[in-house]
Every structure is written in C-alpha cells, then in structure tokens.
Design an enzyme around this catalytic site. Structure first.
Site, PDB file in Angstrom:
ATOM      1  NE  ARG A 282      -3.305   6.696  -3.622  1.00 37.08           N
ATOM      2  CZ  ARG A 282      -4.143   5.967  -2.900  1.00 37.08           C
ATOM      3  NH1 ARG A 282      -3.745   5.680  -1.787  1.00 37.08           N
ATOM      4  NH2 ARG A 282      -5.326   5.718  -3.235  1.00 37.08           N
TER       5      ARG A 282
ATOM      6  CG  ASP B  48      -2.064   0.989   1.048  1.00 33.94           C
ATOM      7  OD1 ASP B  48      -2.121   1.384  -0.162  1.00 33.94           O
ATOM      8  OD2 ASP B  48      -2.758   1.091   1.919  1.00 33.94           O
TER       9      ASP B  48
END
Length: 522
Positions: free
Chosen positions: A243, A190
């Site tokens: 991100r 993640d």
C-alpha cells in the site's frame, strides 16, 4: 515587520473538564501560516491555504490543540496552531465548543475548515496518537512526527491510522511529516496515510513513511470509489509491506518518490484507478507497481522511473504486476504545473528534504534542495509543466470554486439506467451517478425560479473518466445552445438566467456515468 499574535494555550488551560481555555495574547494581529505553498492536487478546487491570515496559537498538549479549535468564533475561522513537545493520550482530552467536535485520545479535526497544524521549536511528536480528519476542508499539517498509532492493544487511537481522512474531506496538504509504526496489522497497527468515503484534492509531499505493514490507501473497499485527485511527491517509503499507496478508483499523481524495501507490493492500482507514475526511484523491492490481490484492474501511465533490484512475481489470478518492463496502459492529464527531478537524483534529494525537522527544504526541480520562504500559503502556480507524452491524454475535470447551485435544486433527464438516479448528479457524492439507457442522453438541473448560470462542471464517476465524447449545453427552457464541445470537465458560457440547464451527451465511448453536474453563477 509586525509580530504575530501567539496565544500560549497549553500553559494556561483552565477548567479542562469543561473545555474552557484562557489565553494571553501578544499585541499584534496577523501571522503567517505554513512555510511554502501547497503543491499538487491540493492547489485545485479553490486551493489549500489552511489557517493563513488567522490567529496563531501555541500548544504543547493535545487538549490545547482542541481548545484552540473550540474557542474560535466559528468552525471556519482561520487558525494556525503551532505545536511543540510530545502529544499523547495523557494530555489529549475532549474539549467542547460551538466551533469544534473533539474526542479523547485522538486529534479530531471534524466538521471544521481553515486550519494549519505546524510543528515548531524543538519539534512536535504525536506519540501513539493519530490525527483524524472528518467532514472537513482546507487543512494543512506540516513538520510533525506521528508514530506507533494502534488499532488494537493499548492504547488505541484513530483506528490505527497515523493520519486518517474520511467522509467528505476536501483540500488537505500534508507536508514534511514523518509517519512511522513498529510493525504490521498483527502488531496492532494499520495505515500510515488513509483516505476514504469521498476524500478529494489531497497532497502528501516531502514526507517519510516507514516501518509499517501498510503505507496507506485511497478507498476502503472496491465499492468506495468516491475518492481521488491525490498527489504524492518527494516522499520516502521505507520498510513497508504494501500500500504505497493502494488506490481504489480515482486519479493519483505519483512522482519523485523514493521507495526502499517494499516487501510485498507497492503502488497497487485497482478498481479503475488511474495513476501517473513519473521519475520515481524503486530500490530493493518487490512488485512495486500493478494490480494486486483483486481481479478489479487499475491503470497506470509510467515514465522516467528507475527500478533498482526490483523483483516481479508472475501474473496470475488476482495478480497483475506491471513489470518486469512496465508499460503505460492509460493516459492521465495533470491540471497543475510541476517540475520533475531526474529519477537518478531522487534518493539524494529526498534524503535531504523529506520528513519532519529537516528545515522544510524543497526541490527546485533541478536536483537542488532549497529552503522555501515563510509566508501564507496560496495556490500559486509552480514551475513549468513537463512535456506531454506522445499521446493526447483524456482531459481531467477541472474543479470549480464558488457555490454549487445544483445542491438543493431539482433534476431530470432523458432516461436513466437501472440502479442510477437523476438526483445522484446533485448529491455531492462522487460514488453515486446517473447513466442514460445507452451511450447518449441528457441530464438537467432545474430551479423553481430564474437562476443565473455561467459555468458548469461535469464530473464523471471513477472508472469511467474519458467516456463522454461530444456534448451540448442547452437552456432547458428555450432549447438555445449555450456551448458545445467534447470531454467532461468545466464548461463556461455567457451568464444566462434560466430555470433549467441541460447537458446533452451526443456521443461517447461507452455508457456515460455522470457523478456530479455542478452549476455556478460565475
């Protein structure tokens, strides 16, 4: 020079099943904490000093780290944990105690404060094991490597985040660390550096984030807008899909970072987020700045960046790239001093300084890496601030220190818009707020007996910073005007004993949203 006390926990852990630990202390009491001082937003809100001034212990296992936390006198007793060796699932177990809340298979910094974790000696590697910071404050993590933390497959740790922060976290400085994965979500990984659920005043500096699908996020969803005041500087983002970071609401300062091989998107400002993006170097990447994958737009102020072989996609629904010629669409006021390296030298400066085990070198703002002096960290000012841009930025609320007297008090006001509440301004939660009906109105904090107040802090909710125009602060009992001005933030006035203090908004550029009305005695 006096030698620090160093407790060697890892070699002397006894009765691991009960969490007991025995340590032998060397004869001197004080130790320095991390090397250098916190920078960026971690210097605000009272500063970030970690375990400075506390006892130093040495740990070579995760269980020993937990034992160090759990054998403190209290959950806020300062401590410096020097880590060496490989920390993994095989040596990280839960330890119980009154000053901790730990778990197996993750380094758990939960409901604690005043802690430094720093890699020493031959290096500290957290292998497939994440660091979880929850409901904690004043934390420093420095000079460690965290790699291959998974949320699926085996073994799993920390929801797949290398470093994850959530639930009312304040003042964290992560410095000279290496965070890396070996793939994206489909491979079980993640984020490398995630913040959510009311995490504020964080700095990530001189670090490497690489080989991951996701660099990190601020806010877990478009409704999680309680996070903010984050600084990213002198970091290397390399071989990342997206991100770097993803910002949902809040304010971020992004400067002097080197971005290489961002495959899908980079700095993704969404849901009213505002990012000041200064003197970064972007190379061989795609869509390095903008709003992506949502119609909830964010904003940016750009200056001095270099875009080297950067490609941009065409604008479309849920896709708003800032390029190919990025222009500012907001202004962001930075409350702390800092110096900017020229963007052209950023790749070389970051190469020499970023990551664990690089000598903890930092830049002097003149493209020349320096080795900082060891010692306790303190929120001392850095070099001079950069020259302001051509427009006058909206004031950023300056955090306050001391006891917030609004917590546990009462509140009322002139009116409240649907879905808002007077009590939202004293709940410590930046994701809830009060709005008047219309563009003006008043909100008050009140007590059952006379309370001395000399300072308030009005904090606007994410997405509405800068909306409040002119205002007055009133003694709610007598109607006397204590102060007047414009823009949210800290307001000081002569110490006044009162049972009610009122913040009256007399003009605004829209519907004000006051997330917190903090009050302080001094």
């Amino acid at each position: 020079m006096r030698r620090p006390v160093v407790l060697h926990l890892s070699a002397v852990l006894a009765t691991a099943a009960t969490g007991a630990a025995i340590a032998v202390a060397l004869p001197t009491p004080q130790a320095s904490a991390a090397v250098g001082s916190a920078t960026g937003y971690a210097t605000q809100n009272g500063g970030t000093t970690g375990g400075a001034g506390g006892q130093t212990v040495r740990a070579t296992t995760g269980t020993a780290i937990h034992a160090a936390l759990c054998t403190r006198a209290s959950s806020s007793t300062p401590i410096v944990i020097q880590v060496e060796g490989t920390i993994n699932h095989g040596n990280t177990s839960k330890v119980s105690g009154g000053s901790c809340s730990t778990a197996d298979g993750v380094i758990e910094l939960k409901q604690i404060s005043n802690v430094t974790i720093v890699g020493v000696g031959g290096g500290a590697v957290f292998d497939q094991l994440g660091i979880h910071i929850r409901d904690s404050r004043n934390i420093i993590i420095q000079n460690v490597t965290i790699r291959n933390v998974k949320k699926s497959g085996s073994p799993t740790s920390n929801g797949g985040d290398a470093i994850g922060m959530e639930s009312n976290v304040r003042n964290v400085w992560v410095d000279h660390v290496t965070l890396e994965a070996s793939g994206g979500e489909s491979e079980g990984f993640d984020g490398l550096f995630d913040m959510k659920d009311n995490t504020q005043y964080v700095t990530l500096s001189y670090s490497i984030l690489r080989n991951s699908g996701r660099g990190g996020l601020v806010g877990s969803s478009e409704s999680d807008l309680s996070n903010g005041f984050i600084t990213y500087h002198h970091n290397l983002y390399e071989n990342i899909d997206s991100r770097t970071p993803l910002l949902r609401g809040g304010i971020a300062h992004v400067y002097n970072n080197h971005y290489v091989s961002l495959h899908e998107s980079g700095i993704n400002s969404r849901a009213g987020a505002r990012a000041k993006v200064d003197n970064n170097y972007f190379r061989n990447s795609k869509d390095v700045l903008g709003t992506f994958y949502t119609s909830e737009r964010g904003y940016w102020q750009v200056s001095g960046n270099i875009f080297d072989n950067v490609t941009w996609s065409a604008p479309g629904t849920d896709n708003y790239p800032a390029g190919p010629n990025p222009q500012s669409n907001t202004t962001v006021s930075i409350p702390y001093p800092y110096s900017l390296d020229g963007a052209g030298c950023v790749p070389d400066v970051v190469r020499q300084t970023a990551g664990a085990h690089t000598g903890l070198k930092v830049s002097d703002g003149n493209c020349s890496p320096q080795t900082p002096t060891p010692g306790p960290t303190s929120p001392t000012p850095g070099p001079t601030s950069p020259t302001p841009g051509p427009t006058s930025p909206t004031p950023t609320p300056t955090p306050s220190s001391g006891t917030n007297l609004s917590i546990g008090a009462g509140s009322d006001g002139s009116s409240k818009a649907d879905g808002t509440s007077y009590g939202n301004v004293r709940d410590g939660n930046m994701s809830t707020y009060w709005s008047p009906v219309g563009s003006t109105g008043s909100i008050s904090i009140k007590w059952g007996s006379a309370t001395t107040v000399s300072r308030i802090n009005i904090r606007e909710a994410s997405g509405s910073v800068g909306v409040i125009g002119s205002w007055r602060v009133l003694n709610g009992g007598t109607g006397a005007v204590l102060a007047s001005g414009s823009g949210a933030g800290v307001v000081t006035f002569a110490p006044t004993a009162l049972t009610k203090v009122t913040f009256e908004i007399t003009s605004s550029t829209g519907t004000p949203r006051v997330a917190e009305f903090e009050t302080y005695a001094g």
